[in-house]
Design an enzyme around this catalytic site. Sequence first.
Site, PDB file in Angstrom:
ATOM      1  N   LYS A  82       0.861  -1.188   0.000  1.00 17.59           N
ATOM      2  CA  LYS A  82       0.000   0.000   0.000  1.00 17.59           C
ATOM      3  C   LYS A  82       0.897   1.237   0.000  1.00 17.59           C
ATOM      4  O   LYS A  82       1.795   1.379   0.842  1.00 17.59           O
ATOM      5  CB  LYS A  82      -0.869  -0.045   1.253  1.00 17.59           C
ATOM      6  CG  LYS A  82      -2.181   0.678   1.124  1.00 17.59           C
ATOM      7  CD  LYS A  82      -3.042   0.346   2.337  1.00 17.59           C
ATOM      8  CE  LYS A  82      -4.292   1.179   2.382  1.00 17.59           C
ATOM      9  NZ  LYS A  82      -4.986   1.025   3.664  1.00 17.59           N
TER      10      LYS A  82
HETATM   11  O1  G3P Z   1      -9.620   2.089   4.482  1.00 20.25           O
HETATM   12  C1  G3P Z   1      -9.229   3.347   4.921  1.00 20.25           C
HETATM   13  C2  G3P Z   1      -9.614   3.536   6.325  1.00 20.25           C
HETATM   14  O2  G3P Z   1      -8.751   2.866   7.190  1.00 20.25           O
HETATM   15  C3  G3P Z   1      -9.828   4.935   6.722  1.00 20.25           C
HETATM   16  O3  G3P Z   1     -11.042   4.950   7.342  1.00 20.25           O
HETATM   17  O4  G3P Z   1     -12.793   5.786   8.799  1.00 20.25           O
HETATM   18  O5  G3P Z   1     -10.379   6.379   9.256  1.00 20.25           O
HETATM   19  O6  G3P Z   1     -11.583   7.372   7.328  1.00 20.25           O
HETATM   20  P1  G3P Z   1     -11.472   6.194   8.230  1.00 20.25           P
END
Ligand code: G3P
Length: 217
Positions: A82
């Site tokens: 990633k």
């Molecule tokens: O897949 C990306 C994720 O880990 C981010 O999610 O909810 O922190 O924006 P969030």
Amino acid sequence: MKFFLDTASLQEIREGVAWGIVDGVTTNPSLVAKEGVDFHSRIKEICELVPDVSAEVTATNYEGMIQEGRILAKLHNHVTVKIPLISEGIKACKTLSQERIKVNVTLCFSVSQALLAAKAGATYVSPFVGRLDDISEDGMELVANIFQVYRNYGYKTQILAASLRHPQHVVQAALIGADVATMPFKVMEMLFKHPLTDIGLKKFLEDWENSKKNTKR
Ligand code: G3P
């Protein structure tokens, strides 16, 4: 549509895998830090549970990303490297993809960025839906626009809808045709829930019990 769990928790992954609906896992430095474990060991453990595991580099320059990416890819053949969507990351994506290492280009917030990921041969691009919604933009519109642009040119890069916060995000991504939805464990759990299912099941079981009581022997 592939379902990925967005977590570094083995417990959550084991439970999701037991449901038979988990195709992979995405992690990021924040999720691994939350677990308080050795990064490489945890990635290897996750790779034993699912066939596709995104593990993120922490370098921000080309050489560092290449070096980290190659090390991560050697940990296990289920690893997808990633890489953040910055110019050095796109350059690293091109090199690693040419080496047949799978790359997930992350932190994508615009169609122009998604075009760069596709041109650099990324296996996945990760538009962050929830974080755009957080700043009063339309995260799902981004997914739809990337889908359209990739279709216009036949790009093979798969759209991995990320930062999904609730079941409707998953449904909307599916309606658009996103290849993958990655979600926290609690969102995957919510996909199962419908009050009418619970009410209907309760009624079926009550009727069944009553019929046994009333059946003449
Ligand atoms: O897949 C990306 C994720 O880990 C981010 O999610 O909810 O922190 O924006 P969030």
